[in-house]
Design an enzyme around this catalytic site. Structure first.
Site, short mmCIF file in Angstrom:
data_model
loop_
_atom_site.label_atom_id
_atom_site.label_comp_id
_atom_site.label_asym_id
_atom_site.label_seq_id
_atom_site.Cartn_x
_atom_site.Cartn_y
_atom_site.Cartn_z
N PRO A 194 0.78 -1.24 0.00
CA PRO A 194 0.00 0.00 0.00
C PRO A 194 0.81 1.28 0.00
O PRO A 194 0.23 2.36 -0.14
CB PRO A 194 -0.84 -0.11 1.28
CG PRO A 194 -0.10 -1.05 2.16
CD PRO A 194 0.56 -2.03 1.23
N SER A 196 3.81 1.67 -2.03
CA SER A 196 4.81 1.46 -3.06
C SER A 196 5.20 2.79 -3.69
O SER A 196 4.41 3.73 -3.75
CB SER A 196 4.28 0.51 -4.13
OG SER A 196 4.03 -0.77 -3.60
N GLU A 212 4.35 0.16 4.94
CA GLU A 212 4.21 0.94 6.18
C GLU A 212 4.05 2.43 5.93
O GLU A 212 4.79 3.04 5.15
CB GLU A 212 5.44 0.72 7.07
CG GLU A 212 5.34 1.42 8.42
CD GLU A 212 6.45 1.05 9.38
OE1 GLU A 212 6.47 1.58 10.51
OE2 GLU A 212 7.32 0.23 9.00
N LYS A 228 5.55 -3.42 13.67
CA LYS A 228 6.51 -4.25 14.40
C LYS A 228 5.87 -5.61 14.58
O LYS A 228 4.83 -5.74 15.22
CB LYS A 228 6.86 -3.65 15.77
CG LYS A 228 7.93 -2.59 15.71
CD LYS A 228 9.24 -3.17 15.23
CE LYS A 228 10.22 -2.06 14.85
NZ LYS A 228 11.36 -2.62 14.09
#
Length: 411
Positions: A194, A196, A212, A228
């Site tokens: 999501p 990129s 992330e 994490k």
């Protein structure tokens, strides 16, 4: 669109691949060509960048490198950096293409010509072709050396120097010749994520498959979604794959890592948000991607009226998921024990809108490439806590690097 971008020395393509777990305001964004630009390298200058933002009130695209001097962070030592991205670079694009669910919007001096040129290049989405010869990949650290360093870092944790530390290692190739566009297309095919990005700055390239989000601002609301906790997907077995997912959710080690980063993010956001507004929207969320399951938490807050972009970056960067806690001390340990300058890795890439909203990822699961030098690099890391086992941390790094290794070995 990406074929059309190859005529530009500077461009930034951001794609969320249709994921809804981390809502985006646009499906994808493409910024190409430069009207004006701002660069920082090796010196503080966020106030000057803030002035650059305030002067134009336009769309800006670019990056924050891990070594960016924010005033609170220790300087990174003189490790080699053969990719060479500056600490900060943003540009106002000559052409901006925005794609959402309902429309394609082109902003340019002559949008009709841009549209016809795009059509003339051909439709996107054809199968990826060959991107060059297979690239030999070498590890900066051997397994035994990595394990020894992890055990030394655990001694720092036992002594109370820190609670958690993100330790990264580099994989590299000295004489790589690749077609960055084709490699990016292959990476996106095997690992669509999501956050990129496909980014060019002269001879320097970023091919990013990040899952992330670092920070998103919409109005006075700010959101961070630290990751994490990682577990490998099990192909061909739904039952075993679900077992991996459940094991990640209940893992005391991964929960320990995750909650410590959440606390760090809460503290960072509290420096810039209205009192009492910072909250944890989701803790220990488990999300699945093609290669891995990830533990993702969401923290949000309401920004104070007097807070600028520079204030926000000083309070939050670099992101806690790529440092550890307490941030200043673990950054000193990172500088001491890592063998490579991180550069753009574990920095952020994204955009700032004319209204001052923004969205930035965390640059992980990424290939960094200097075409002029033939140097290709990617890094992988993991969060170390008191509960960490060095051998397991090595394996986690290998899992995170697997998609990139497979793409590069299959050229």
């Amino acid at each position: 669109m990406l074929n059309w971008t190859q005529q530009f020395d500077t461009f930034c393509f951001l794609d969320n691949h249709g994921y809804q777990i981390a809502p985006h305001t646009q499906e994808c964004l493409l910024a190409a060509g430069v009207r004006r630009q701002f660069t920082l390298g090796g010196q503080p200058g966020l106030e000057n960048f803030q002035a650059f933002i305030d002067t134009g009130k336009t769309w800006l695209f670019g990056h924050l490198g891990y070594g960016l001097q924010t005033g609170d962070t220790p300087r990174h030592p003189a490790h080699p950096d053969r990719v060479g991205f500056p600490d900060l670079f943003f540009f106002e694009p000559a052409v901006l293409i925005r794609l959402n669910d309902t429309a394609l919007v082109i902003e340019a001096d002559d949008p009709d010509k841009v549209h016809s040129d795009l059509i003339g290049v051909g439709l996107p989405g054809s199968p990826p072709g060959r991107a060059g010869a297979a690239v030999p990949i070498y590890s900066r650290l051997q397994r035994d050396e990595y394990i020894a360093i992890v055990n030394r870092l655990k001694e720092h944790i036992r002594r109370g120097d820190c609670y958690e530390i993100n330790f990264c290692q580099e994989f590299f190739s000295d004489h790589a010749v690749i077609d960055p566009l084709e490699v990016y297309r292959q990476l996106s095919a095997v690992s669509p994520n999501p956050f990129s990005a496909f980014y060019r700055l002269g001879q320097r390239w970023l091919l990013c498959a990040s899952p992330e989000r670092f920070l998103q601002r919409q109005g006075d609301r700010i959101v961070s979604q630290p990751i994490k906790g990682t577990a490998k997907r099990i192909a061909g077995s739904t039952i075993e794959d679900e077992q991996e997912k459940t094991a990640l959710f209940i893992s005391s080690k991964d929960r320990s890592e995750n909650v410590m980063v959440v606390d760090l993010v809460r503290n960072d956001l509290a420096r810039i948000c209205r009192e009492g507004s910072v909250k944890v929207d989701e803790l220990y969320g488990i999300y699945s991607f093609p290669q891995v399951h990830q533990m993702i938490s969401t923290v949000s807050g309401t920004l104070r009226d007097d807070v600028s972009f520079a204030d926000i970056i000083r309070a939050t960067f670099p992101m806690g998921s790529m440092t550890g806690a307490p941030k200043k001390r673990v950054m000193e340990l990172i500088a001491q024990y890592e063998h490579t300058k991180r550069g753009l890795f574990s920095g952020a890439i994204g955009y700032i809108s004319p209204e001052g909203d923004f969205d930035f990822n965390v640059v992980i699961r990424s290939i960094l490439y200097n075409a002029a030098a033939g140097y290709l690099s990617f890094l992988a890391g993991s969060g170390l806590t008191f509960y960490s086992e060095a051998e397991s941390e090595w394996e986690e790094c290998m899992v995170k690097a697997e998609a990139i290794r497979n793409v590069l070995s299959g050229l």
